[in-house]
Design a protein around this motif. Structure first.
Motif, PDB file in Angstrom:
ATOM      1  N   TYR A  65     -29.591  63.651 -78.733  1.00 58.05           N
ATOM      2  CA  TYR A  65     -28.248  64.143 -78.178  1.00 58.05           C
ATOM      3  C   TYR A  65     -27.480  62.891 -77.560  1.00 58.05           C
ATOM      4  CZ  TYR A  65     -29.263  68.962 -79.260  1.00 58.05           C
ATOM      5  OH  TYR A  65     -29.296  70.201 -80.053  1.00 58.05           O
ATOM      6  N   ALA A  66     -28.128  62.131 -76.697  1.00 58.14           N
ATOM      7  CA  ALA A  66     -27.733  61.021 -75.943  1.00 58.14           C
ATOM      8  C   ALA A  66     -26.931  60.217 -77.127  1.00 58.14           C
ATOM      9  CB  ALA A  66     -28.463  60.368 -75.171  1.00 58.14           C
ATOM     10  N   ILE A  67     -27.606  59.760 -78.261  1.00 56.98           N
ATOM     11  CA  ILE A  67     -27.028  58.894 -79.106  1.00 56.98           C
ATOM     12  C   ILE A  67     -26.055  59.523 -79.962  1.00 56.98           C
ATOM     13  CG2 ILE A  67     -27.442  58.075 -81.750  1.00 56.98           C
ATOM     14  CD1 ILE A  67     -30.218  57.429 -80.695  1.00 56.98           C
ATOM     15  N   LEU A  68     -25.947  60.864 -80.151  1.00 57.34           N
ATOM     16  CA  LEU A  68     -24.686  61.624 -80.519  1.00 57.34           C
ATOM     17  C   LEU A  68     -23.502  61.677 -79.821  1.00 57.34           C
ATOM     18  CD1 LEU A  68     -24.030  63.465 -82.855  1.00 57.34           C
ATOM     19  CD2 LEU A  68     -24.619  65.499 -81.454  1.00 57.34           C
ATOM     20  N   ALA A  69     -23.946  61.750 -78.539  1.00 59.25           N
ATOM     21  CA  ALA A  69     -22.603  61.586 -77.538  1.00 59.25           C
ATOM     22  C   ALA A  69     -22.075  60.344 -77.466  1.00 59.25           C
ATOM     23  CB  ALA A  69     -23.171  61.752 -76.090  1.00 59.25           C
ATOM     24  N   ALA A  70     -23.193  59.153 -77.649  1.00 56.88           N
ATOM     25  CA  ALA A  70     -22.478  57.778 -77.495  1.00 56.88           C
ATOM     26  C   ALA A  70     -21.637  57.407 -79.049  1.00 56.88           C
ATOM     27  CB  ALA A  70     -23.428  56.786 -77.463  1.00 56.88           C
ATOM     28  N   MET A  71     -22.086  58.013 -80.064  1.00 56.76           N
ATOM     29  CA  MET A  71     -21.166  57.784 -81.124  1.00 56.76           C
ATOM     30  C   MET A  71     -19.929  58.551 -81.282  1.00 56.76           C
ATOM     31  SD  MET A  71     -24.114  58.796 -84.162  1.00 56.76           S
ATOM     32  CE  MET A  71     -25.455  57.501 -84.654  1.00 56.76           C
ATOM     33  N   ALA A  72     -19.996  59.671 -80.695  1.00 59.65           N
ATOM     34  CA  ALA A  72     -18.798  60.535 -80.558  1.00 59.65           C
ATOM     35  C   ALA A  72     -17.755  59.902 -79.450  1.00 59.65           C
ATOM     36  CB  ALA A  72     -18.987  62.058 -80.080  1.00 59.65           C
ATOM     37  N   VAL A  73     -18.415  59.540 -78.447  1.00 60.77           N
ATOM     38  CA  VAL A  73     -17.361  58.953 -77.379  1.00 60.77           C
ATOM     39  C   VAL A  73     -16.766  57.656 -77.998  1.00 60.77           C
ATOM     40  CG1 VAL A  73     -16.965  57.595 -75.162  1.00 60.77           C
ATOM     41  CG2 VAL A  73     -18.525  59.635 -75.501  1.00 60.77           C
ATOM     42  N   LEU A  74     -17.314  56.760 -78.767  1.00 65.49           N
ATOM     43  CA  LEU A  74     -16.756  55.615 -79.379  1.00 65.49           C
ATOM     44  C   LEU A  74     -15.764  56.051 -80.426  1.00 65.49           C
ATOM     45  CD1 LEU A  74     -19.836  53.325 -79.431  1.00 65.49           C
ATOM     46  CD2 LEU A  74     -17.773  52.942 -78.171  1.00 65.49           C
ATOM     47  N   PHE A  75     -16.209  57.274 -81.318  1.00 65.57           N
ATOM     48  CA  PHE A  75     -15.248  57.535 -82.386  1.00 65.57           C
ATOM     49  C   PHE A  75     -14.005  58.116 -81.758  1.00 65.57           C
ATOM     50  CE2 PHE A  75     -13.517  60.373 -85.229  1.00 65.57           C
ATOM     51  CZ  PHE A  75     -13.934  59.768 -86.689  1.00 65.57           C
ATOM     52  N   VAL A  76     -14.058  58.738 -80.780  1.00 63.63           N
ATOM     53  CA  VAL A  76     -12.653  59.533 -80.310  1.00 63.63           C
ATOM     54  C   VAL A  76     -11.902  58.594 -79.475  1.00 63.63           C
ATOM     55  CG1 VAL A  76     -11.874  61.158 -78.497  1.00 63.63           C
ATOM     56  CG2 VAL A  76     -13.805  61.782 -79.867  1.00 63.63           C
ATOM     57  N   LEU A  77     -12.459  57.634 -78.777  1.00 61.98           N
ATOM     58  CA  LEU A  77     -11.763  56.458 -78.200  1.00 61.98           C
ATOM     59  C   LEU A  77     -11.049  55.660 -79.208  1.00 61.98           C
ATOM     60  CD1 LEU A  77     -11.775  55.641 -75.169  1.00 61.98           C
ATOM     61  CD2 LEU A  77     -13.538  53.979 -75.830  1.00 61.98           C
ATOM     62  N   SER A  78     -11.622  55.129 -80.379  1.00 57.11           N
ATOM     63  CA  SER A  78     -10.999  54.213 -81.177  1.00 57.11           C
ATOM     64  C   SER A  78      -9.961  55.264 -82.178  1.00 57.11           C
ATOM     65  CB  SER A  78     -12.056  53.639 -82.044  1.00 57.11           C
ATOM     66  OG  SER A  78     -12.571  54.577 -83.010  1.00 57.11           O
ATOM     67  N   PHE A  79     -10.173  56.528 -82.427  1.00 51.05           N
ATOM     68  CA  PHE A  79      -9.170  57.231 -83.130  1.00 51.05           C
ATOM     69  C   PHE A  79      -8.108  57.328 -82.280  1.00 51.05           C
ATOM     70  CE2 PHE A  79      -7.218  61.693 -83.945  1.00 51.05           C
ATOM     71  CZ  PHE A  79      -6.833  61.295 -84.953  1.00 51.05           C
ATOM     72  N   THR A  80      -8.124  57.643 -80.861  1.00 54.32           N
ATOM     73  CA  THR A  80      -7.102  57.796 -80.016  1.00 54.32           C
ATOM     74  C   THR A  80      -6.315  56.580 -79.869  1.00 54.32           C
ATOM     75  OG1 THR A  80      -8.392  59.338 -78.766  1.00 54.32           O
ATOM     76  CG2 THR A  80      -6.195  58.587 -77.594  1.00 54.32           C
ATOM     77  N   LEU A  81      -6.976  55.425 -79.731  1.00 60.31           N
ATOM     78  CA  LEU A  81      -6.180  54.167 -79.488  1.00 60.31           C
ATOM     79  C   LEU A  81      -5.348  53.786 -80.960  1.00 60.31           C
ATOM     80  CD1 LEU A  81      -8.703  51.599 -77.938  1.00 60.31           C
ATOM     81  CD2 LEU A  81      -6.459  52.341 -76.904  1.00 60.31           C
ATOM     82  N   MET A  82      -6.091  53.944 -82.067  1.00 59.95           N
ATOM     83  CA  MET A  82      -5.487  53.264 -83.337  1.00 59.95           C
ATOM     84  C   MET A  82      -4.110  54.441 -83.526  1.00 59.95           C
ATOM     85  SD  MET A  82      -6.932  53.205 -87.090  1.00 59.95           S
ATOM     86  CE  MET A  82      -8.322  52.380 -86.705  1.00 59.95           C
ATOM     87  N   THR A  83      -4.282  55.690 -83.435  1.00 60.17           N
ATOM     88  CA  THR A  83      -3.275  56.772 -83.538  1.00 60.17           C
ATOM     89  C   THR A  83      -2.049  56.414 -82.485  1.00 60.17           C
ATOM     90  OG1 THR A  83      -4.689  58.139 -84.146  1.00 60.17           O
ATOM     91  CG2 THR A  83      -2.626  59.072 -83.773  1.00 60.17           C
ATOM     92  N   ALA A  84      -2.368  55.878 -81.356  1.00 64.18           N
ATOM     93  CA  ALA A  84      -1.361  55.562 -80.227  1.00 64.18           C
ATOM     94  C   ALA A  84      -0.572  54.285 -80.871  1.00 64.18           C
ATOM     95  CB  ALA A  84      -1.932  55.271 -78.950  1.00 64.18           C
ATOM     96  N   PHE A  85      -1.345  53.440 -81.290  1.00 59.24           N
ATOM     97  CA  PHE A  85      -0.735  52.026 -81.796  1.00 59.24           C
ATOM     98  C   PHE A  85       0.043  52.379 -82.868  1.00 59.24           C
ATOM     99  CE2 PHE A  85      -4.302  49.697 -79.706  1.00 59.24           C
ATOM    100  CZ  PHE A  85      -3.510  49.382 -78.632  1.00 59.24           C
ATOM    101  N   GLU A  86      -0.487  53.235 -83.973  1.00 58.43           N
ATOM    102  CA  GLU A  86       0.425  53.476 -85.227  1.00 58.43           C
ATOM    103  C   GLU A  86       1.666  54.360 -84.955  1.00 58.43           C
ATOM    104  OE1 GLU A  86      -0.205  51.800 -88.448  1.00 58.43           O
ATOM    105  OE2 GLU A  86      -1.193  50.834 -86.574  1.00 58.43           O
ATOM    106  N   PHE A  87       1.309  55.503 -83.989  1.00 57.40           N
ATOM    107  CA  PHE A  87       2.564  56.138 -83.533  1.00 57.40           C
ATOM    108  C   PHE A  87       3.783  55.609 -82.799  1.00 57.40           C
ATOM    109  CE2 PHE A  87       0.159  60.585 -82.911  1.00 57.40           C
ATOM    110  CZ  PHE A  87       0.946  60.932 -84.077  1.00 57.40           C
ATOM    111  N   ALA A  88       3.185  54.440 -82.089  1.00 60.16           N
ATOM    112  CA  ALA A  88       4.341  53.425 -81.487  1.00 60.16           C
ATOM    113  C   ALA A  88       5.053  52.699 -82.404  1.00 60.16           C
ATOM    114  CB  ALA A  88       3.381  52.785 -80.316  1.00 60.16           C
ATOM    115  N   GLY A  89       4.253  52.257 -83.524  1.00 60.54           N
ATOM    116  CA  GLY A  89       4.879  51.407 -84.593  1.00 60.54           C
ATOM    117  C   GLY A  89       5.636  50.260 -84.059  1.00 60.54           C
TER     118      GLY A  89
END
Lengths: 206, 557
Positions: free
Chosen positions: B279-303
């Motif tokens: 579960y700890a590994i799963l949580a670390a994977m998920a945290v990194l995934f959500v973080l990078s999705f949020t960042l990338m989407t923010a940069f592409e929205f901002a254009g």
């Protein structure tokens, strides 16, 4: 050392046999089985979602965009225009590709300015009314869709070129807008190939 | 509105993954531990000539992995070189020797870097019997190695870590093949093509001509995503409407990329009979995934950047049916796994959006990583995290009752050095040796200036970490890049695998120390935070200097 090399030799021999057997299973049996299922259960999709003209002739695929242009590459005013395309000379389905130009690429910057001016003049609208999808090339170069905004912007031009009533063309466009999948996936869009097929049909009937 | 759609898409993927997490994870654990063989498997073992019961030492296991991959490399190379003699090759010539080597290395190593445009380079026999087969087998090898490491934690005083041939056959027959068949049918229903028609020439509506491609695409597409391979049947990969026709097939493909890597922590927990670290590994994977999705989407929205600002949105290289969110979610999934498939051209993203894709790979591809590779990489990271906290807090560094000693930490340290070394050396040589540099700048870079540097950087990172996606403005089909990237890919795959198997052997040989109050708890949120921190700090400082030359120079000007 002798034991090691004998063990390695044996591993290689097993590996060769395994590769041969698994290639037959995964590389021949599996794709052939899926092809059989596809041809029986989903023949239209499996063969490329073909679309046919009024004479029954295959005119393209509902999934692949086409260039609605004359032999010199000039856009035909009587057809709705798709997005710019970087696939070959434009919508070359044998050469799918995006431009791969970066955000500061001079060529891309010039192209966007040129396209905006061209689309604005072609449709008789101000430059800032031209949406982003009308001035950017898609990733595949075969994008069959445009945004509803770009489709609406072309209504008057198409109606004038075909001597149709603008309301009829506008109604056709509105009926062809696909909403987001499930209401929230992807973007609303209009399939240009299907829209132009329906437009030819409307033209024939009126 | 944009963010609502982004959240809804993310939640949908998370919910789908959540539903299959337990059943699939448990199923995979059963696959690799069940004492019984299926009838079809017994036939395969007989044809191949192996005893499925024989346990292997880590050296024997590694020998089998290397022998099998070497044979796959040679077979795929020869198949391409003989292409012009095979039926259904669409009249295509054999690819050049350096391109054939690059492609063979790339597909055997689960990388699927493509220096070529498939529709003009490879016919159906190479696609099916070569590339498609390696899509299955390279994935099965990755899973086998991960399971071998898991057995290292589970076994006590054992000289063996399982049998490679059994793991290979079971992973293929019980997991990948049935899943791929099922998913192919879903994709077929969605409009992905599956035929042997070659190119169909039509006169289109405006009177021009169009050559509509065919091919066994659905069967290939399913395993390309499930096995986190990523090699497109077409040049445009998953941006091509025949590979990915609609927003819902797009979501389905994202799910396929993530489903096995995100379920493997459950498999791990099930085999070691302790789900807390899983579960700890799963949580670390998920945290990194959500973080990078949020960042990338923010940069592409901002254009940001000149071209996106002029266009009124970052739509260059993106499909209208996917939009920004459908593109960034796919891009996060494909660079967070070893996928490398693409439904939009990463090279046309905003500079900082493209940087996030690079960062996902630089973090070692652990969010959630390639099939198998993601699990073994994050387990190595966990070992390093436990060791460091052990030093800081004066706790005994143990994971699941296994001591992290000198040998274990040496192997783990070597592991994390492999990718940066390969990527930086390859990049440095390519940009510093005058003759090579000139050739790359003149013939390969598709964009001038900082973005061209980013293209070369992305290529070597992608090769070293076995991702396979690209800033595709780079023309990599040159003898220098085909050869160096091919070698980088092979070393980036098999050196870490050798180290992981050595680690598995050394852990399996240990007895299990009974849990004491002195051991560091490896399941609390603090440990998840620590693990995420270690993953970030291990790689970012190494690459920060060169990132300033490429994406940061472009994005922050």
């Amino acid at each position: 050392m002798n034991i090691v090399s004998r063990a390695s030799g044996r591993a290689v021999w097993v590996a060769i046999r395994a590769m041969a057997v698994l290639t037959v299973l995964l590389g021949v049996g599996y794709p052939l089985a899926i092809t059989g299922i596809g041809q029986l259960a989903f023949p239209s999709q499996a063969n490329g979602s073909g679309r046919y003209g009024p004479d029954g002739r295959l005119v393209g695929s509902a999934l692949l965009g086409q260039a609605f242009a004359d032999a010199e590459g000039n856009p035909l005013p009587e057809y709705f225009q798709p997005r710019p395309s970087a696939a070959g000379g434009g919508y070359d389905a044998a050469a799918s590709s995006g431009s791969n130009h970066g955000p500061e690429n001079e060529e891309l910057i010039a192209a966007i300015q040129r396209r905006r001016a061209q689309v604005a003049a072609f449709n008789g609208v101000p430059g800032d009314a031209v949406p982003a999808d009308a001035v950017t090339a898609s990733g595949s170069g075969l994008d069959p869709h445009i945004s509803p905004a770009y489709a609406r912007l072309q209504v008057d031009r198409v109606a004038a070129a075909r001597h149709l009533r603008a309301e009829d063309v506008r109604a056709l466009v509105e009926s062809r807008i696909q909403p987001r999948d499930l209401g929230y996936l992807g973007e609303p869009r209009v399939n240009v190939v299907e829209l132009n097929l329906a437009l030819d049909d409307l033209d024939r009937r009126s | 509105m944009g963010w609502l759609l982004a959240a809804a898409a993310l939640v949908t993927v998370a919910a789908l993954l959540g539903v299959v997490y337990r059943p699939l994870g448990e199923y995979m654990a059963w696959v690799y531990t069940s004492p019984r063989d299926w009838a079809v498997e017994r036939v395969l073992y007989r044809l191949v000539g192996v005893d499925p019961r024989g346990g292997q030492s880590w050296r024997a296991y590694l020998r089998a992995v290397l022998a099998f991959s070497a044979v796959g490399l040679v077979a795929l190379y020869l198949l391409q070189r003989l292409q012009h003699r095979l039926p259904y090759s669409l009249g295509l010539a054999a690819p050049s020797p350096d391109l054939s080597f690059n492609t063979a290395a790339s597909f055997v190593a689960n990388t699927n870097w493509q220096s070529y445009a498939p529709e003009r380079t490879v016919g159906y026999p190479v696609q099916m019997a070569g590339l498609g087969v390696q899509n299955f087998l390279s994935a099965a090898v990755g899973m086998a190695v991960a399971i071998a490491l898991v057995r290292g934690f589970a076994h006590r005083r054992s000289g063996t870590i399982g049998n490679f041939w059994t793991d290979l056959v079971r992973g293929t027959v019980r997991i990948l093949l049935p899943a791929a068949a099922l998913c192919s049918v879903v994709l077929l229903a969605g409009g992905v093509v599956q035929n042997f028609a070659g190119f169909t020439h039509v006169t289109d509506l405006a009177g021009g001509g169009q050559s509509i491609p065919g091919g066994p695409v659905a069967s290939q597409e399913a395993i390309k995503m499930l096995g986190t391979n990523g090699g497109g049947f077409f040049n445009a990969n998953s941006a091509h409407p025949f590979e990915n026709p609609s927003p819902w097939t797009n979501l389905f493909e994202i799910f396929l990329l993530l489903v096995i890597p995100f379920a493997l922590p459950r498999t791990f927990g099930s085999i070691v009979r302790d789900h807390r670290l899983g579960y700890a590994i799963l949580a670390a994977m998920a945290v990194l995934f959500v973080l990078s999705f949020t960042l990338m989407t923010a940069f592409e929205f901002a254009g940001g950047g000149t071209a996106p600002t002029l266009a009124g949105g970052a739509m260059e290289g993106k499909e209208q049916r996917f939009g920004v969110v459908g593109s960034t979610l796919f891009a996060t999934a494909t660079t967070g796994t070893s996928g490398g498939a693409a439904n939009s051209t990463h090279g046309s993203y905003t500079a900082l959006g493209g940087l996030v894709a690079m960062l996902n790979m630089l973090l070692g591809e652990v969010s959630p990583g390639g099939v198998g590779a993601g699990l073994y990489t994050i387990l190595v990271m966990a070992i390093i995290a436990v060791f460091l906290t052990g030093l800081l807090l004066g706790r005994a560094p143990t994971v699941l009752g296994k001591r992290v000693g000198v040998r274990e930490i040496k192997l783990a340290s070597l592991f994390i050095l492999v990718m940066p070394t390969l990527a930086l050396v390859g990049m440095a040589v390519s940009l510093a040796v005058p003759a090579v540099h000139e050739q790359i700048v003149n013939d390969s870079m598709g964009n001038p200036g900082a973005h061209g540097v980013s293209e070369v950087m992305y290529a070597f990172i992608s090769a070293a970490i076995n991702n396979g996606s690209s800033f595709a403005g780079l023309n990599a089909d040159t003898p220098w890049l085909n050869t160096t990237l091919g070698v980088t890919i092979l070393l980036g795959r098999f050196v870490p695998i050798a180290l992981v198997l050595a680690l598995a052997g050394s852990l399996a040989a240990q007895d299990r120390i009974p849990a004491t109050s002195l051991a560091l708890p490896v399941h609390r949120p603090q440990f998840v935070g620590l693990l995420v921190g270690i993953i970030i700090f291990v790689s970012l400082p190494t690459f920060f200097p060169i990132l300033t030359l490429g994406p940061l120079a472009e994005g922050l000007r």
